[in-house]
Structure formats: structure tokens, C-alpha cells
Scaffold this active site. Sequence first.
Site, PDB file in Angstrom:
ATOM      1  N   SER A   1       1.204   1.403  17.467  1.00  0.00           N
ATOM      2  CA  SER A   1       1.465   0.666  16.223  1.00  0.00           C
ATOM      3  C   SER A   1       2.943   0.322  16.165  1.00  0.00           C
ATOM      4  O   SER A   1       3.718   0.949  15.434  1.00  0.00           O
ATOM      5  CB  SER A   1       1.049   1.489  15.004  1.00  0.00           C
ATOM      6  OG  SER A   1       1.705   2.739  14.987  1.00  0.00           O
TER       7      SER A   1
ATOM      8  N   ASP B   1       1.538 -14.383   7.724  1.00  0.00           N
ATOM      9  CA  ASP B   1       2.157 -13.680   8.844  1.00  0.00           C
ATOM     10  C   ASP B   1       2.660 -14.619   9.930  1.00  0.00           C
ATOM     11  O   ASP B   1       3.634 -14.314  10.620  1.00  0.00           O
ATOM     12  CB  ASP B   1       1.150 -12.709   9.478  1.00  0.00           C
ATOM     13  CG  ASP B   1       0.957 -11.437   8.674  1.00  0.00           C
ATOM     14  OD1 ASP B   1       1.510 -11.345   7.565  1.00  0.00           O
ATOM     15  OD2 ASP B   1       0.249 -10.536   9.156  1.00  0.00           O
TER      16      ASP B   1
ATOM     17  N   LEU C   1       2.823  -8.829   4.922  1.00  0.00           N
ATOM     18  CA  LEU C   1       2.074  -8.143   3.877  1.00  0.00           C
ATOM     19  C   LEU C   1       1.036  -9.092   3.301  1.00  0.00           C
ATOM     20  O   LEU C   1       1.326 -10.270   3.067  1.00  0.00           O
ATOM     21  CB  LEU C   1       3.016  -7.677   2.762  1.00  0.00           C
ATOM     22  CG  LEU C   1       4.143  -6.723   3.176  1.00  0.00           C
ATOM     23  CD1 LEU C   1       5.148  -6.575   2.050  1.00  0.00           C
ATOM     24  CD2 LEU C   1       3.566  -5.367   3.569  1.00  0.00           C
TER      25      LEU C   1
ATOM     26  N   HIS D   1       1.894   8.673 -23.250  1.00  0.00           N
ATOM     27  CA  HIS D   1       2.089  10.074 -22.881  1.00  0.00           C
ATOM     28  C   HIS D   1       0.769  10.820 -23.036  1.00  0.00           C
ATOM     29  O   HIS D   1       0.080  10.660 -24.036  1.00  0.00           O
ATOM     30  CB  HIS D   1       3.148  10.724 -23.780  1.00  0.00           C
ATOM     31  CG  HIS D   1       3.282  12.194 -23.562  1.00  0.00           C
ATOM     32  ND1 HIS D   1       3.974  12.708 -22.483  1.00  0.00           N
ATOM     33  CD2 HIS D   1       2.796  13.256 -24.268  1.00  0.00           C
ATOM     34  CE1 HIS D   1       3.916  14.034 -22.539  1.00  0.00           C
ATOM     35  NE2 HIS D   1       3.209  14.384 -23.625  1.00  0.00           N
TER      36      HIS D   1
END
Length: 468
Positions: free
Chosen positions: A272, A315, A322, A447
Site C-alpha cells: 500500500s 483521482d 479522496l 451535553h
Amino acid sequence: MDSYDVLVIGGGPAGYVAAIRAAQLGFKTACVDAFERNGKASLGGTCLNVGCIPSKAMLDSSEKFEMLQHDFAEHGINVQGASVDVAQMLKRQSGVVDKLTGGVAFLFRKNKITSIHGLGRLVRQDGDAWIVDAAGTEVKAKHVIVATGSSPRALPLAPFGGHIVENSGALTFTEVPGKLGVIGAGVIGLELGSVWRRLGAQVTVLEALPGFLMAADDAIAKEGLKLFQKQGLDFHFGVNISKVEQDDSGVSVTYTEQDQEVTARFDKLIVSIGRVPHTQGLGADAVGLALDERGFVKVDHHYRTNLPGVYAIGDVIGGAMLAHKAEEEGVALAEMLAGQAGHVNYDVIPWVIYTSPEIAWAGLTEKQAREKGLSIKTGQFPFSANGRALGHGDTRGFAKIIADAQTDKLLGVHMIGGGVSELIGEVVAIMEFGGSSEDLARTVHAHPTLSEVVKEAALATDKRALHM
């Protein structure tokens, strides 16, 4: 001869998203894609078929197994005799892929996109349109989008085959390797190494670079290395591989580390070491499509190639390899073709490594900011001080915020911990709007949630974290 407004070559994240957005904008659209899975046409490219999606399915399955073995007892849940059924994991993985690739095919039908299975090759110009050989049949298109993606980079000493595999092969092992070698400590190497380490493999990672995860912020890389080594991943940095030999039972790798030659034996070896642009069969030479010295298609800021009416995204043009970057380029280009102001902000693209703990970042690292001569302030907050993390039983890691010392503008966010792939989105959104650490700190967070760690890190840039 069929004629289209937009013809996309490639059905991965860049290509299929570009096709969908173009169709939404009223263009008559077609997509030609040659990817096959299990002998059948399958849209979605590397990401959906043999990359992002199946790897995340296996990461999740393997993490559940590890939690069952090591973490559940603390919660009062006792399980004995747990075992791994690799075949069932692969079956589940395949089912996830089927749903998503089938979903892309459905979206093509919904948006009236013509799907053509096979290779797409640029042939010649015809007036203001292009003739493209689409799976052996010529079609005409006013706009052609090249989105052919990338392929795994092979190591000359270790061509793929047999016990030596790339990412897709590492997702189809039928049993857990006893000893697994991984060449490359990047995103893919870490994720796939983590999968099989959790399932019982002894994993050794060989990396040519002198340090760990050098693209990440130094604080994150240091913490990540410590945690991954604690899990049992065996890292070797600065190695120089001189020989790789395989036989029927495994692979031997000879490498030099700190001037000493070492030979290691593995049952399987994952290579890789990055990816290369996939332009084979595109006909670039025949039509004069300009490529750079590394083989990427050259484009301008509007994704235009040197050929009128031919564009490229994803790409195959380089940059961050990505899927989400490729998708955004697909949307931006389709909107530009429609006369709209498509845009991708490359300064705030998030990066994520889906290990356990996860690692995520966007924007500048502290080192990059200082190299730019920026005056900065930083804030950091640990998950160990967060109520939800304590409840989960996973308090590893922290969030780190980098802001401009004068303007308070957010410059970078860096996180390591459980679920940070989901937490990074809110900071990226604020950065997209040019927001400040004060904006983030003043935003009310529910929260108890993990997201409070992000708020506290923003508060910490002004030395006013409330819970530390």
C-alpha cells in the site's frame, strides 16, 4: 449514432456524481464504465466496490470482535468462546457493497442517465462535439468528462499476485493470516493492517519514510503511533526494501533498517504505497490529451484539459485522492457546465483514517502554519475529560484546534479518538465560512456528547477551557 450533452468516462465517486448532477441540471447524460465485480457490471468504482465501503465494513466487524474480547467485560457483559467467521464477515461486506452499488444504478435510472458498460476511449473531434468509443460503439457528446480514477501503485520488487496483494486483495482473505506484512504506513496500510490485527494476525508494517504519518500534525502522529504500537502493530521506519520473494507458502521480504539487513517471513503481504492515475485505454496519446510527468491529466481551475470540450476530475487529476474530494469536483464541474459558479475549497478538505482510534484533520498543521510565518494559538482537549467518552469506555485521544493569533480565524483542526470522523464536519463547516475559534467556542453543543471535546478545544485556544 447516439448523442449526449455530457458523457462521463468512469463511474466512481467523481464520475457518477458528475453524471447525476449534470442530469439534474437538464443535460442529456451518459456514463461509460468498465468496472466489474463478481463478473458483472458494478457502478461506484474502486471506492464502493473494493475500497472505501468494503474496508469500512471489515473495520467495523473486526472492531466489534475486539470489543467483545477486551472491552465488554468492563461493562458487565461477559462472553466466552467468541470466534471469527471470516466467511460471514465477507458475506456481510459484500451485502453492504451490493446495496450501495445498486443504489447508484437506481439513481442513474431515476435521473434518466444512460449507463454503458465497457471501456470509454476518446476518438476524435467532430465540430464542437467529441466522438467517444463507448464499449465498442461510437457515441457523440458535446462535453466529455474524464473520471477514470486511480490504481494501486505496485512495488517493482513485488508485483501483485499470489500472496502479494493490494487493497482489494486484502479485503478478500478467506482466513486470518498468521503473519501479515504491510508495506506502507499510510491510510490504506493502517486500516487494512488494523482489520487483520484485530482478527488475530501478527502485523508488521514497513515504511520507507523516517517517521509515522508525517502528513498529520505532529501531536496527532505521536499519539497515534503510541496507541497503535500498544495494540500490537509492529512498525519499522526508514526501511529500504531490497528483495521480495514468494513461494507456495508465503513471502520473504529483505530490507535494511538502521544499516542492518533483515529478512522477514509473512503468510501474506499487503503493498500500500499509494495510487497512480488510471489512463490506460483512454486514448490520451492518440488525441493529444496532455498528461503531466506523473501521468495525471492536466487541467486548469475549471477542470478543462488542453482539448476543447474535454474535462477531468477526481483521482486522475491528482491532488488529494479522496472520494469526497472527487465527488465535490463532479458537482462543481457539472454546475460550471450549466453556467453556475461551481467551486471546491481545497484548503478545508477533511482527511480521515478509520482505525481505532480514528484520526481526522483538515486545514493546516501547526508545523505548516509556522512555516508560513503565521502567528498562531492552539487549544487541545482530551477525551478523558469528556463525560460521553467515559460512558463509552473509550477515552483515547484528543482534539486540537489551530487559530490565527491576531484574527482568531480557524486554520486547522486535528483529532484522534473515537468517532472523530463524524466530529470533524462541524469544524470544516465553520472553516468553510471563514469562521473563528470563538464562533466554535460560542456554539451550544449538546451535553453529554463527544462533540463537547471540539468546543472545549476551541475554548482552550484562549486558555478558557471549562472542564480541564
